[in-house]
Design an enzyme around this catalytic site. Structure first.
Site, mmCIF file in Angstrom:
data_model
loop_
_atom_site.group_PDB
_atom_site.id
_atom_site.type_symbol
_atom_site.label_atom_id
_atom_site.label_comp_id
_atom_site.label_asym_id
_atom_site.label_seq_id
_atom_site.Cartn_x
_atom_site.Cartn_y
_atom_site.Cartn_z
ATOM 1 N N LYS A 182 -3.813 13.497 1.393
ATOM 2 C CA LYS A 182 -5.482 12.834 1.111
ATOM 3 C C LYS A 182 -6.565 13.961 2.010
ATOM 4 C CE LYS A 182 -2.651 8.281 0.769
ATOM 5 N NZ LYS A 182 -3.685 7.770 -0.589
ATOM 6 N N ASP A 235 10.718 4.534 2.860
ATOM 7 C CA ASP A 235 10.448 4.557 1.294
ATOM 8 C C ASP A 235 8.869 5.073 2.357
ATOM 9 O OD1 ASP A 235 9.010 3.998 -1.560
ATOM 10 O OD2 ASP A 235 7.971 2.206 -0.688
ATOM 11 N N HIS A 240 6.008 10.019 4.827
ATOM 12 C CA HIS A 240 4.533 9.371 4.823
ATOM 13 C C HIS A 240 3.812 9.328 6.363
ATOM 14 C CE1 HIS A 240 4.285 8.966 0.608
ATOM 15 N NE2 HIS A 240 4.542 7.953 0.645
ATOM 16 N N LYS A 323 5.009 -4.406 3.344
ATOM 17 C CA LYS A 323 4.587 -4.842 1.556
ATOM 18 C C LYS A 323 4.435 -6.161 2.347
ATOM 19 C CE LYS A 323 6.072 -1.590 -0.817
ATOM 20 N NZ LYS A 323 4.381 -1.017 -0.995
#
Ligand code: BG6
Length: 465
Positions: A182, A235, A240, A323
């Site tokens: 990114k 996840d 990340h 989430k």
């Protein structure tokens, strides 16, 4: 960029249609890719057009002329990933495409498949001659890309790493973490190491704490079957978020590229200690398709970590992700220590914060204390902002476009080294062993509010929003 053939395993899957084909389309549109071929590979009985067409709705705006260029170089081959025999016709298909489009034999073999297939795919690629173990700068090159999740724990990741190492040189292996590509993320190290106003202060003498936040508005949607086996920790934290932490925390590499950077990231990951944490699950998660009725999988996590090395001793690193929250935001807040009070009456109550926002806008913001206007010596916090899109325009390349470019250029810093993956899994295993409590939370909120408040009280911290 070198010409090459993209062989995509998992060509009928979600990632291919949502990210990979749109990224290739964009590279063609920008004329960065001119001479290439795509060979989609999956167990399904589909055509190349079927495979491509699934991606159309994810390309906006779509220019038919560019789409045609993509169609002209795209092929499909049905392959059972586990069946060695199926790789023979695949090799033939790839060689035909290379001949037809006058390519030089460079191959990017992209595993957009589940981790259990990584070892068999790699073994069969090499056995069939579709890839070869070569020296780092050999031509033509064979580079194999592995999507996340890379295994489901430290042992499985280690086994996959060992299998890959039997067949390929580590410099041919690209374990992808799209966060590393990114735009703002790749700027972190540059800004840090090239500015005298940051680098000398980048340590436990001047930094009070670091917060890394990855909030998502989306719930698990139709990914329940996958997500329920992993949860937020595996996840997004294992990959990340820990990679963001490693970039913020690493020592200066000799060069800002390749293995120099990976070596420094790995050293940080190796020194992470888990101090405290809490987990959460949004209400309604158990009713999502694919989720087990009694599932204890976390959709939220808040953690306090430390990096046990001389630079960071005593500095807490707080991580928060979830989430189905109130907003989509990826942000890193770095809080500097309170300045010694030099002016008898004007002691600032606020610290300086450097905020690196990755999403929704790519910005770096520095909060400073300054004088309120008028006849007063009162202080106010003001902020200085570097806004990427304001200066360079709205569109910066999507992460997967950069993934393709970096792999073609052979830039290893965009990929995670074997030991980084294993250290990161070790952190997650420690958290799982500690059995942090699982709190329910309402959809569209900031997470389990009371538990978060208790966590803040306990550690004398405040989540910055
Ligand atoms: C993926 C996770 O790796 O990253 C997803 O599997 C998550 O669950 C996604 O939504 C977030 O990526 P981005 O680029 O949308 O912030």
């Amino acid at each position: 960029m070198d010409n090459c053939t993209f062989v995509i395993f998992g060509a009928t899957g979600d990632l291919t249609k949502r990210k990979l084909i749109p990224a290739l389309y964009q590279l063609v549109a920008e004329k960065k890719l001119t001479n290439f071929a795509i060979v989609g590979v999956a167990i399904d009985d589909v055509t190349a057009s079927d495979m491509l067409n699934k991606a159309r709705e994810f390309i906006e705006p779509l220019d038919e002329a560019i789409w045609k260029q993509l169609e002209n170089v795209t092929y499909f081959q049905r392959v059972d990933f586990l069946n060695e025999q199926d790789y023979v016709p695949l090799r033939k298909r790839v060689e035909e495409a290379e001949k037809k489009h006058k390519l030089s034999g460079n191959r990017m073999l992209y595993c957009a498949a589940a981790a259990q297939f990584f070892c068999p795919i790699t073994t069969n690629l090499v056995a069939s001659g579709l890839a070869k173990k070569t020296a780092p700068d050999a031509k033509p090159w064979y580079r194999v890309v592995y999507e996340k999740p890379f295994g489901h724990d430290r042992t499985s990741a280690h086994e996959i790493n060992e299998c890959i190492a039997r067949h390929l040189h580590e410099n041919q292996v690209y374990r992808i973490d799209h966060y590393l590509t990114k735009e703002v993320v790749s700027n972190i190290a540059l800004i840090r190491f090239t500015n005298c106003v940051f680098e000398p202060l980048w340590n436990n003498r001047y930094i009070d704490q670091v917060q890394i936040i990855l909030s998502e508005k989306v719930c698990v949607g139709d990914r329940g079957y996958y997500y329920d086996k992993y949860g937020a920790l595996a996840d997004v934290v294992q990959n990340h978020m820990l990679e963001l932490l490693a970039l913020v925390g690493m020592e200066a590499p000799e060069l800002l590229k390749g293995d120099y950077v990976r070596e420094q990231r790995a050293k940080v990951l190796q020194k992470i200690e888990v101090v405290d944490g809490l987990l959460g699950q949004y209400e309604g998660y158990l009713q999502e398709p694919g989720v087990a009725p009694q599932s204890k999988t976390e959709t939220f996590a808040a953690l306090m970590l430390r990096v046990n090395n001389p630079r960071w001793a005593g500095v807490p690193f707080y991580l928060k992700t979830g989430k189905c929250l109130d907003k989509k935001e990826i942000v890193i807040h770095i809080k500097f220590k309170q300045v010694d009070c030099l002016l008898a009456k004007n002691c600032p109550s606020d610290s300086n914060w450097l905020t690196i926002k990755v999403t929704p806008d790519a910005t770096f913001t520095l909060n400073l204390n300054a004088k309120k206007p008028g006849y007063t010596n009162e202080l106010v916090q003001m902020s200085m902002e570097y806004c990427h899109s304001c200066i360079f325009g709205q569109r910066s390349a999507e992460a997967y476009e950069i993934v393709f470019e970096e792999v073609i250029r052979g830039e290893l810093a965009a990929a995670v080294r074997f030991d980084e993956i294993e250290y990161a899994w070790k952190v997650i295993e420690t958290i799982r062993k500690d059995h942090f409590s699982l709190y329910p939370y309402k959809q569209g909120t900031v997470g389990p509010t009371e538990a978060l408040q208790e966590f803040s009280r306990k550690h004398g911290m405040r989540w910055r929003s």
